[in-house]
Scaffold this motif. Structure first.
Motif, short mmCIF file in Angstrom:
data_model
loop_
_atom_site.label_atom_id
_atom_site.label_comp_id
_atom_site.label_asym_id
_atom_site.label_seq_id
_atom_site.Cartn_x
_atom_site.Cartn_y
_atom_site.Cartn_z
N LEU A 10 0.82 -1.21 0.00
CA LEU A 10 0.00 0.00 0.00
C LEU A 10 0.85 1.26 0.00
N ALA A 11 1.97 1.23 0.73
CA ALA A 11 2.85 2.40 0.76
C ALA A 11 3.47 2.64 -0.63
N LEU A 12 3.90 1.58 -1.29
CA LEU A 12 4.48 1.73 -2.62
C LEU A 12 3.42 2.17 -3.62
N ALA A 13 2.20 1.66 -3.47
CA ALA A 13 1.10 2.07 -4.35
C ALA A 13 0.81 3.55 -4.21
N GLU A 14 1.09 4.12 -3.04
CA GLU A 14 0.85 5.55 -2.82
C GLU A 14 2.06 6.38 -3.23
N GLU A 15 3.26 5.93 -2.84
CA GLU A 15 4.47 6.72 -3.12
C GLU A 15 4.94 6.57 -4.55
N LEU A 16 4.77 5.35 -5.12
CA LEU A 16 5.28 5.03 -6.46
C LEU A 16 6.77 5.34 -6.58
N HIS A 17 7.47 5.02 -5.48
CA HIS A 17 8.92 5.24 -5.44
C HIS A 17 9.49 4.32 -4.37
N PHE A 18 10.42 3.43 -4.77
CA PHE A 18 10.94 2.44 -3.83
C PHE A 18 11.71 3.09 -2.68
N GLY A 19 12.50 4.14 -2.99
CA GLY A 19 13.29 4.80 -1.95
C GLY A 19 12.41 5.49 -0.91
N ARG A 20 11.41 6.25 -1.38
CA ARG A 20 10.53 6.94 -0.44
C ARG A 20 9.71 5.96 0.39
N THR A 21 9.32 4.85 -0.23
CA THR A 21 8.57 3.83 0.51
C THR A 21 9.42 3.23 1.62
N SER A 51 10.64 0.95 -14.10
CA SER A 51 11.87 1.11 -14.85
C SER A 51 12.79 1.96 -14.00
N SER A 52 13.91 2.38 -14.57
CA SER A 52 14.84 3.22 -13.82
C SER A 52 14.28 4.62 -13.62
N ARG A 53 13.20 4.97 -14.34
CA ARG A 53 12.68 6.33 -14.28
C ARG A 53 11.31 6.44 -13.61
#
Length: 308
Positions: A10-21, A51-53
């Motif tokens: 759920l956190a990744l689904a909201e942040e859409l960023h692995f580092g911020r999650t 992807s990387s972006r």
């Protein structure tokens, strides 16, 4: 899905960023990536395009997020309620107050308490002058903010919370009504009205039994309510020691309030049954202690005797 797996998804689904999650959850980026890969292997379908972006939810991932989020929120709410109940906040907190000044402080603390613990209902009621601790002992109150001192073996007390300058209430026709102030010595010159059933130690603290020169103070146990006090005083049946709050809450043309020069302020604090110091009682008392303006109350400009 394990609870931690759900939180990461759920956190990744909201942040859409692995580092911020990872930063938000306090885990490593590798843990986030590994958890998502494990879920995708278990379901046999991609949940995220990445992807990387950029990182984006797939259609399956979006559906899973919507389905899981509602159920997870209910679980979190249930856990919060259970924790609150374990800490003693769920239910009802019943608080008594003995004067308008205290009532104002209690109402302000109750408003803050309700925002912190919406699952706990706060009920507030005035304590009758003729039965200072009856409601506490009957289990009708959990906490009472009242005049100090309190010296009862079955009741516990907290720190002093409020102070209020003492005034002498007299009829507007009384000889004292024109005085700028009175002293304890003046109390021997007329009857002083006191609560009907207050304990002796409290009466002695509120109204000294004798003056500094040893003259007895005639105390009449007549009061059962504040309205009765005002009626008797206005009729000239006696005088009464009150807090300066009376000049604001009980201002009347037939009553004069005169400062008592040599008596310390009235003190108020919390009282509860010895075995009744719950988390609710403790936090409510803490809120009262932290309230702005706690401490000695300033004397009202209307404290002085009126011009005639």
């Amino acid at each position: 899905m394990e609870r931690r797996d759900i939180e990461i998804f759920l956190a990744l689904a909201e942040e859409l960023h692995f580092g911020r999650t990872a930063e938000r959850l306090g885990v490593s980026g590798a843990r986030v990536s590994q958890t998502i890969k494990q879920l995708e292997r278990r379901f046999g379908v991609a949940l995220f395009q990445r992807s990387s972006r950029y990182v984006a939810l797939t259609s399956v991932g979006s559906t899973l997020r919507d389905d899981v989020q509602a159920g997870y929120q209910r679980i979190q709410e249930g856990i919060a309620k259970a924790v609150a109940a374990g800490r003693g906040f769920a239910g009802v907190l019943r608080v008594g107050f003995s004067s308008p000044l205290v009532g104002e402080a209690v109402m302000a603390a109750a408003a803050v308490f309700r925002t912190h613990h919406p699952e706990c209902e706060v009920r507030i009621r005035e304590v009758h002058l003729s039965d200072a601790f009856g409601a506490l002992r009957a289990g009708e109150l959990d906490l009472q903010i009242t005049e100090f001192p309190v010296d009862e073996p079955d009741l516990a007390t907290g720190p002093e919370l409020l102070r209020d300058e003492r005034m002498l209430a007299v009829s507007a026709k009384h000889p004292f009504a024109r005085k700028a102030h009175v002293t304890v010595e003046d109390l021997a010159r007329d009857t002083v009205l006191v609560p009907a059933d207050a304990p002796a130690y409290l009466l002695d603290a509120l109204v000294p039994p004798q003056t500094p020169t040893g003259r007895p103070v005639q105390r009449t146990h007549a009061l059962t309510s504040r309205q009765e006090l005002l009626t008797l005083v206005s009729a000239g049946a006696g005088m009464a020691i009150v807090g300066s709050q009376a000049t604001r809450h009980h201002s009347r043309p037939d009553i004069a309030y005169i400062p008592v020069a040599d008596l310390p302020p009235l003190a108020y604090g919390p009282v509860w049954p010895v075995a009744g110091r719950t988390a609710r009682v403790r936090e409510f008392t803490d809120l009262l202690r932290a309230a702005p303006g706690r401490g000695p109350q300033r004397r009202s400009p209307r404290s002085a005797a009126p011009d005639r």
